[in-house]
Design a protein around this motif. Structure first.
Motif, short mmCIF file in Angstrom:
data_model
loop_
_atom_site.label_atom_id
_atom_site.label_comp_id
_atom_site.label_asym_id
_atom_site.label_seq_id
_atom_site.Cartn_x
_atom_site.Cartn_y
_atom_site.Cartn_z
N LYS A 99 48.79 -30.47 27.72
CA LYS A 99 48.52 -29.74 26.49
C LYS A 99 48.68 -28.23 26.74
O LYS A 99 49.36 -27.53 25.98
CB LYS A 99 47.10 -30.05 26.01
CG LYS A 99 46.62 -29.20 24.83
CD LYS A 99 45.20 -29.61 24.44
CE LYS A 99 44.60 -28.68 23.41
NZ LYS A 99 44.27 -27.33 23.95
N LEU A 100 48.07 -27.72 27.80
CA LEU A 100 48.15 -26.29 28.10
C LEU A 100 49.59 -25.86 28.41
O LEU A 100 50.02 -24.78 28.01
CB LEU A 100 47.23 -25.94 29.28
CG LEU A 100 45.73 -26.07 29.04
CD1 LEU A 100 44.96 -25.80 30.32
CD2 LEU A 100 45.26 -25.11 27.94
N TYR A 101 50.32 -26.72 29.13
CA TYR A 101 51.71 -26.40 29.51
C TYR A 101 52.60 -26.30 28.28
O TYR A 101 53.61 -25.59 28.28
CB TYR A 101 52.24 -27.47 30.47
CG TYR A 101 53.44 -27.05 31.28
CD1 TYR A 101 53.29 -26.23 32.40
CD2 TYR A 101 54.73 -27.49 30.95
CE1 TYR A 101 54.39 -25.86 33.17
CE2 TYR A 101 55.83 -27.12 31.71
CZ TYR A 101 55.66 -26.30 32.81
OH TYR A 101 56.75 -25.92 33.57
N PHE A 154 50.34 -30.22 39.58
CA PHE A 154 50.91 -30.49 38.25
C PHE A 154 52.12 -29.59 37.99
O PHE A 154 53.18 -30.06 37.57
CB PHE A 154 49.84 -30.28 37.18
CG PHE A 154 50.36 -30.37 35.77
CD1 PHE A 154 50.47 -31.59 35.13
CD2 PHE A 154 50.77 -29.22 35.09
CE1 PHE A 154 50.96 -31.68 33.83
CE2 PHE A 154 51.26 -29.30 33.79
CZ PHE A 154 51.36 -30.53 33.17
N VAL A 155 51.97 -28.28 38.23
CA VAL A 155 53.07 -27.36 37.94
C VAL A 155 54.22 -27.57 38.92
O VAL A 155 55.39 -27.44 38.54
CB VAL A 155 52.57 -25.89 37.95
CG1 VAL A 155 53.72 -24.92 37.69
CG2 VAL A 155 51.48 -25.69 36.89
N ILE A 189 58.83 -23.52 44.69
CA ILE A 189 57.42 -23.90 44.65
C ILE A 189 56.65 -23.10 45.70
O ILE A 189 56.95 -23.19 46.89
CB ILE A 189 57.25 -25.42 44.91
CG1 ILE A 189 57.93 -26.23 43.79
CG2 ILE A 189 55.77 -25.78 45.02
CD1 ILE A 189 58.00 -27.72 44.07
N PRO A 190 55.67 -22.31 45.28
CA PRO A 190 54.90 -21.51 46.24
C PRO A 190 54.13 -22.39 47.24
O PRO A 190 53.59 -23.45 46.86
CB PRO A 190 53.94 -20.73 45.35
CG PRO A 190 54.59 -20.69 44.01
CD PRO A 190 55.29 -22.01 43.89
N HIS A 249 50.08 -19.72 48.20
CA HIS A 249 49.00 -19.41 47.25
C HIS A 249 48.97 -20.46 46.15
O HIS A 249 49.99 -21.06 45.83
CB HIS A 249 49.15 -18.00 46.67
CG HIS A 249 50.32 -17.83 45.75
ND1 HIS A 249 51.63 -17.73 46.21
CD2 HIS A 249 50.39 -17.74 44.39
CE1 HIS A 249 52.44 -17.58 45.18
NE2 HIS A 249 51.72 -17.58 44.06
N GLY A 250 47.80 -20.66 45.60
CA GLY A 250 47.63 -21.65 44.55
C GLY A 250 47.95 -21.09 43.18
O GLY A 250 48.00 -19.87 42.97
N PHE A 251 48.13 -21.98 42.22
CA PHE A 251 48.46 -21.59 40.85
C PHE A 251 47.40 -20.64 40.30
O PHE A 251 46.20 -20.90 40.37
CB PHE A 251 48.54 -22.84 39.98
CG PHE A 251 48.86 -22.54 38.54
CD1 PHE A 251 50.18 -22.42 38.12
CD2 PHE A 251 47.85 -22.35 37.60
CE1 PHE A 251 50.48 -22.13 36.79
CE2 PHE A 251 48.13 -22.07 36.27
CZ PHE A 251 49.45 -21.95 35.87
#
Length: 542
Positions: A277-279, A307-308, A326-327, A330-332
């Motif tokens: 939903k947020l994406y 997820f991302v 994809i990093p 560091h996290g999202f």
């Protein structure tokens, strides 16, 4: 210089207040101080108003806050007459808006353009500041207010041979005022932060060939921009009071605020549906409106990062390229989140290549292009999307000397020390708008509060015939300790980024510091309001 008066009487300064910068904060501060009947002068390095939106003309530059939440709220008439054309306006429209504001309120008559401030010195005898411009001219003022912006000093990479390149080259924040012709050109972009993302996705379809040089991939999420139709425009204007009230209540003044639930307080299925939903929604909801613990709990953050990452793999056809995007360090959301429009799909184009410079570092810029450890590339244009010397960089460019000759750059050598992010001990009568240790978030909302607070302090000084306002060392120590304490437990403070004062391209800025206030905007305002309500008794007044 200021005219002198009778012997033994303090000289009358040229101005009651000098403001450095004619961006969004400088314009509003000028408006408010003129309301008080003060003699005010703004010195602006550029040839016109706009600040960030004057300098950053790169392709694709635009808001990532909703346009209607970004504009000024102080004038009902201004709100009624201005129509934003998109949910997230581009730079040309934003610059038109700020020019409209300058004209509507006749602000230009008190702004001196093409006037870069190089030094500002406090004079104990006159209890005022002398401000010196690049051309050597100087002006005296009682109050000095900096409106120089947290992201206004661009940095170029420390790569050998930058001046050798024979083609066109420029930093995104110093983009040419005339159009750049990309047709058929071989173009390099160095950097994949927010400005790099916006530039890359915009020019990929215009260039002959694009090569992106990436050191650190960033987590990005869809912007979902769109035009504002007539009916929506009506709804926006009718809802301004409620919308601005909401911005006052949310954590960072955005339309979004953290969900009260934790990531593991719902089922796996519910969590996945929430992320979907947020994406699919506009703007910063996926960052600012996500579960309350994704920026503090490593396991919670891993769920949104995973997820991302899956979204990136779905959108990029070549999985080897997807993995590079994809990093891993560091996290999202632990660095500022770039919002994009088909950014990842750019890497599906035949005319776009991605070079990971952690694998094949850039060795030097050559006359013809860029040499890495693996090969030499030839380019017609090199674009540096290499960011800013953030938060303190603009202050470092001006030689601020306070009481007793104290130099601000020396004082902040190990990191900024401020009172409320607005004042500094030993720098009387100097106030900072959007300086280090203030609440940033949706910046115009923070700007209006900071300007109004500074205006209230100046009004108090005028009413009580005060000529010297200074933060105490105890006040600075207390606030700086408070800011540091707020940063404890935040995953973002474990990451190298402009938000932690790191810039590998600036000498002496390789150590993490707490350079920003990371508490809520309502809590910040409550503390500042408390100081004002008590008659600014925490300051040293005279």
């Amino acid at each position: 210089m200021a005219p002198t008066t009778a012997k033994g009487v303090t000289p009358i300064p040229d101005y009651d207040a000098i403001i450095i910068g004619a961006g969004m904060s400088g314009l509003y501060q000028l408006y408010r101080l003129r309301e008080q009947g003060l003699r005010v002068r703004v010195f602006e390095a550029g040839t016109n108003v706009g600040g960030t939106w004057y300098w950053n003309r790169y392709p694709g530059a635009r808001f990532d806050s909703e346009s209607y939440s970004y504009g000024y709220s102080f004038s009902k008439e201004l709100l009624e007459e201005w129509d934003w054309s998109e949910h997230f306006a581009g730079q040309p429209e934003t610059l038109r808006y700020l020019n409209h504001v300058a004209d509507k309120f006749d602000l230009r008559r008190d702004i001196q353009f093409s006037s870069r401030v190089t030094a500002a010195t406090f004079n104990e005898d006159s209890r005022g500041w002398t401000v010196t411009l690049e051309d050597g001219s100087s002006f005296d003022t009682r109050f000095l207010i900096t409106a120089i912006g947290p992201l206004s000093t661009p940095t170029l990479p420390r790569i050998e041979g930058r001046d050798d390149f024979k083609g066109q080259s420029f930093h995104t924040a110093r983009w040419p005022h005339e159009p750049v012709d990309f047709k058929g050109k071989r173009v390099a972009v160095i950097g994949t932060g927010a400005t790099g993302v916006q530039t890359i996705q915009t020019i990929a379809g215009q260039v002959g060939h694009l090569t992106v040089f990436q050191r650190t991939p960033n987590w990005c999420a869809p912007l979902h921009n769109g035009k504002i139709d007539a009916e929506t425009q009506k709804q926006i204007k009718a809802g301004y009071p409620e919308m601005f009230a909401r911005c006052q209540e949310t954590f960072a003044c955005f339309l979004h605020t953290p969900d009260p639930r934790g990531a593991f307080e719902v089922s796996d299925k519910e969590r996945e549906a929430f992320y979907e939903k947020l994406y699919g929604e506009r703007g910063f909801g996926i960052w600012q409106g996500n579960f309350r613990d994704i920026l503090t709990d490593r396991k919670a953050n891993a769920t949104i990062s995973d997820f991302v990452a899956r979204k990136i793999r779905q959108r990029v056809k070549n999985q080897a390229v997807a993995e590079k995007l994809i990093p891993r360090n560091h996290g999202f959301g632990t660095r500022r989140l770039p919002l994009e429009t088909f950014y990842y799909e750019v890497y599906n184009r035949d005319n776009v290549d991605l070079v990971d410079i952690t694998e094949t570092p850039i060795e030097r810029i050559t006359a013809a292009g860029i040499k890495t450890s693996a090969r030499e590339y030839e380019f017609d244009i090199i674009i540096y999307a290499t960011g800013f010397d953030a938060l303190t960089g603009a202050f470092d460019k001006i030689d601020f000397k306070g009481a007793g000759g104290a130099r601000l750059k020396d004082k902040w050598k190990k990191g900024p020390e401020t009172y409320l992010g607005i004042m500094v001990h030993e720098f009387p009568n100097m106030m900072m708008l959007m300086g280090p240790h203030t609440a940033l978030g949706n910046i115009p909302r923070s700007i209006e509060y900071s300007v109004d607070w500074v205006t209230g302090l100046v009004r108090f000084a005028q009413a009580n015939q005060l000529t010297r306002l200074e933060a105490t060392p105890e006040g600075v120590e207390s606030w700086t300790d408070h800011v540091k304490a707020l940063g404890v437990g935040l995953l973002s403070n474990e990451v190298n980024s402009w938000m932690t004062g790191i810039n590998s391209n600036v000498e002496g800025k390789q150590t993490r510091i707490i350079a920003r206030y990371s508490g809520s905007a309502p809590a910040y305002r409550a503390r500042c309001d408390e100081v004002a309500a008590k008659g600014y008794a925490e300051l040293r007044l005279g």
